[in-house]
Write a protein that holds these residues in place. Structure first.
Motif, PDB file in Angstrom:
ATOM      1  N   LYS A  51      -1.209 -22.275   7.857  1.00 50.07           N
ATOM      2  CA  LYS A  51      -0.463 -21.336   8.701  1.00 50.07           C
ATOM      3  C   LYS A  51      -0.375 -19.966   8.036  1.00 50.07           C
ATOM      4  N   ARG A  52      -0.168 -19.967   6.735  1.00 48.37           N
ATOM      5  CA  ARG A  52      -0.107 -18.683   6.014  1.00 48.37           C
ATOM      6  C   ARG A  52      -1.433 -17.951   6.068  1.00 48.37           C
ATOM      7  N   TRP A  53      -2.543 -18.680   5.917  1.00 51.90           N
ATOM      8  CA  TRP A  53      -3.859 -18.044   5.981  1.00 51.90           C
ATOM      9  C   TRP A  53      -4.101 -17.403   7.342  1.00 51.90           C
ATOM     10  N   ILE A  54      -3.496 -17.963   8.371  1.00 48.13           N
ATOM     11  CA  ILE A  54      -3.673 -17.408   9.709  1.00 48.13           C
ATOM     12  C   ILE A  54      -2.760 -16.216   9.938  1.00 48.13           C
ATOM     13  N   LEU A  55      -1.483 -16.389   9.638  1.00 52.33           N
ATOM     14  CA  LEU A  55      -0.484 -15.398  10.029  1.00 52.33           C
ATOM     15  C   LEU A  55      -0.462 -14.158   9.148  1.00 52.33           C
ATOM     16  N   ILE A  56      -0.709 -14.294   7.867  1.00 48.75           N
ATOM     17  CA  ILE A  56      -0.591 -13.147   6.958  1.00 48.75           C
ATOM     18  C   ILE A  56      -1.499 -11.977   7.355  1.00 48.75           C
ATOM     19  N   PRO A  57      -2.806 -12.194   7.620  1.00 52.27           N
ATOM     20  CA  PRO A  57      -3.622 -11.024   7.998  1.00 52.27           C
ATOM     21  C   PRO A  57      -3.180 -10.370   9.303  1.00 52.27           C
ATOM     22  N   PHE A  58      -2.728 -11.167  10.263  1.00 50.46           N
ATOM     23  CA  PHE A  58      -2.313 -10.595  11.541  1.00 50.46           C
ATOM     24  C   PHE A  58      -0.987  -9.857  11.437  1.00 50.46           C
ATOM     25  N   VAL A  59      -0.035 -10.423  10.714  1.00 51.80           N
ATOM     26  CA  VAL A  59       1.258  -9.751  10.535  1.00 51.80           C
ATOM     27  C   VAL A  59       1.074  -8.473   9.707  1.00 51.80           C
ATOM     28  N   THR A  60       0.254  -8.546   8.680  1.00 53.18           N
ATOM     29  CA  THR A  60      -0.019  -7.366   7.856  1.00 53.18           C
ATOM     30  C   THR A  60      -0.671  -6.266   8.684  1.00 53.18           C
ATOM     31  N   GLY A  61      -1.615  -6.644   9.526  1.00 51.37           N
ATOM     32  CA  GLY A  61      -2.265  -5.659  10.398  1.00 51.37           C
ATOM     33  C   GLY A  61      -1.281  -5.004  11.354  1.00 51.37           C
ATOM     34  N   GLY A  62      -0.388  -5.788  11.925  1.00 48.79           N
ATOM     35  CA  GLY A  62       0.628  -5.233  12.820  1.00 48.79           C
ATOM     36  C   GLY A  62       1.588  -4.306  12.096  1.00 48.79           C
ATOM     37  N   ALA A  63       1.993  -4.708  10.893  1.00 53.05           N
ATOM     38  CA  ALA A  63       2.888  -3.863  10.092  1.00 53.05           C
ATOM     39  C   ALA A  63       2.185  -2.568   9.699  1.00 53.05           C
ATOM     40  N   THR A 112      -4.540   2.812   3.422  1.00 52.95           N
ATOM     41  CA  THR A 112      -5.979   2.535   3.445  1.00 52.95           C
ATOM     42  C   THR A 112      -6.314   1.336   2.565  1.00 52.95           C
ATOM     43  N   VAL A 113      -5.714   1.273   1.390  1.00 53.10           N
ATOM     44  CA  VAL A 113      -5.953   0.140   0.492  1.00 53.10           C
ATOM     45  C   VAL A 113      -5.458  -1.156   1.126  1.00 53.10           C
ATOM     46  N   VAL A 114      -4.270  -1.140   1.709  1.00 50.98           N
ATOM     47  CA  VAL A 114      -3.733  -2.336   2.378  1.00 50.98           C
ATOM     48  C   VAL A 114      -4.639  -2.742   3.529  1.00 50.98           C
ATOM     49  N   PHE A 115      -5.137  -1.776   4.282  1.00 47.79           N
ATOM     50  CA  PHE A 115      -6.040  -2.065   5.390  1.00 47.79           C
ATOM     51  C   PHE A 115      -7.324  -2.741   4.899  1.00 47.79           C
ATOM     52  N   LEU A 116      -7.909  -2.222   3.843  1.00 47.47           N
ATOM     53  CA  LEU A 116      -9.147  -2.798   3.315  1.00 47.47           C
ATOM     54  C   LEU A 116      -8.930  -4.220   2.794  1.00 47.47           C
ATOM     55  N   VAL A 117      -7.821  -4.437   2.109  1.00 48.80           N
ATOM     56  CA  VAL A 117      -7.496  -5.788   1.636  1.00 48.80           C
ATOM     57  C   VAL A 117      -7.290  -6.718   2.824  1.00 48.80           C
ATOM     58  N   ASP A 118      -6.614  -6.231   3.864  1.00 45.18           N
ATOM     59  CA  ASP A 118      -6.374  -7.032   5.056  1.00 45.18           C
ATOM     60  C   ASP A 118      -7.688  -7.420   5.733  1.00 45.18           C
ATOM     61  N   VAL A 119      -8.634  -6.510   5.807  1.00 49.15           N
ATOM     62  CA  VAL A 119      -9.935  -6.804   6.406  1.00 49.15           C
ATOM     63  C   VAL A 119     -10.660  -7.876   5.599  1.00 49.15           C
ATOM     64  N   VAL A 120     -10.621  -7.760   4.277  1.00 46.34           N
ATOM     65  CA  VAL A 120     -11.274  -8.755   3.418  1.00 46.34           C
ATOM     66  C   VAL A 120     -10.638 -10.128   3.613  1.00 46.34           C
ATOM     67  N   VAL A 121      -9.308 -10.189   3.659  1.00 41.80           N
ATOM     68  CA  VAL A 121      -8.624 -11.469   3.870  1.00 41.80           C
ATOM     69  C   VAL A 121      -8.963 -12.025   5.250  1.00 41.80           C
ATOM     70  N   PHE A 122      -8.977 -11.186   6.255  1.00 38.97           N
ATOM     71  CA  PHE A 122      -9.321 -11.623   7.606  1.00 38.97           C
ATOM     72  C   PHE A 122     -10.733 -12.203   7.646  1.00 38.97           C
ATOM     73  N   LEU A 123     -11.678 -11.538   7.009  1.00 40.33           N
ATOM     74  CA  LEU A 123     -13.051 -12.053   6.962  1.00 40.33           C
ATOM     75  C   LEU A 123     -13.119 -13.370   6.199  1.00 40.33           C
ATOM     76  N   TRP A 124     -12.385 -13.459   5.080  1.00 37.77           N
ATOM     77  CA  TRP A 124     -12.344 -14.691   4.292  1.00 37.77           C
ATOM     78  C   TRP A 124     -11.848 -15.854   5.162  1.00 37.77           C
ATOM     79  N   VAL A 125     -10.773 -15.619   5.876  1.00 35.16           N
ATOM     80  CA  VAL A 125     -10.208 -16.668   6.727  1.00 35.16           C
ATOM     81  C   VAL A 125     -11.206 -17.032   7.824  1.00 35.16           C
ATOM     82  N   GLY A 126     -11.825 -16.040   8.424  1.00 30.94           N
ATOM     83  CA  GLY A 126     -12.777 -16.298   9.497  1.00 30.94           C
ATOM     84  C   GLY A 126     -13.994 -17.088   9.060  1.00 30.94           C
ATOM     85  N   PHE A 127     -14.447 -16.872   7.846  1.00 33.24           N
ATOM     86  CA  PHE A 127     -15.644 -17.557   7.380  1.00 33.24           C
ATOM     87  C   PHE A 127     -15.364 -18.856   6.629  1.00 33.24           C
ATOM     88  N   PHE A 128     -14.237 -18.942   5.916  1.00 36.43           N
ATOM     89  CA  PHE A 128     -14.035 -20.086   5.036  1.00 36.43           C
ATOM     90  C   PHE A 128     -12.855 -20.995   5.399  1.00 36.43           C
TER      91      PHE A 128
END
Length: 124
Positions: free
Chosen positions: A97-109, A15-31
């Motif tokens: 590339k890291r900003w893009i791939l990390i949230p998606f790979v983390t979500g898949g894992a 759950t903690v990893v998921f919440l961090v992943d969502v925050v990173v995904f939103l950060w990437v999407g907005f900034f």
């Protein structure tokens, strides 16, 4: 330590990893999204994603970010179809590339981790 404690700990950690992943995904999407799209240049995939997703708010940003992820993950296929320029993908800075791939790979894992947990718990 019994099995239920480990299962509970795993769920809490997931759950903690998921919440961090969502925050990173939103950060990437907005900034970071505009920088990422600029690095991809004027590829057809990029132009179409901007045209379709620009006026859709957060959902549009998610769509645009997903197309950039697919451009990085399936570069050869998109190059063959003329949707992405190979030089643009190769010249994209590694930090972007890291900003893009990390949230998606983390979500898949994380999705795989939850599936294994459900198997172990006997819920599947």
């Amino acid at each position: 330590m019994d099995g239920s404690f480990i299962l509970e700990l795993s769920i809490n950690l997931g759950t903690v990893v998921f919440l961090v992943d969502v925050v990173v995904f939103l950060w990437v999407g907005f900034f970071k999204l505009e920088q990422i799209e600029d690095a991809l240049g004027n590829s057809k995939l990029n132009i179409d994603a901007k045209r379709l997703g620009s006026n859709l708010g957060l959902l549009g940003r998610q769509y645009r970010l997903s197309t950039t992820v697919s451009a990085l993950l399936f570069t050869n296929m998109y190059v063959r179809k003329g949707l992405v320029d190979l030089d643009d993908v190769k010249n994209m800075p590694t930090r972007l590339k890291r900003w893009i791939l990390i949230p998606f790979v983390t979500g898949g894992a994380l999705l795989s981790f939850v599936f294994v947990l459900m198997l172990v718990a006997g819920k599947i």
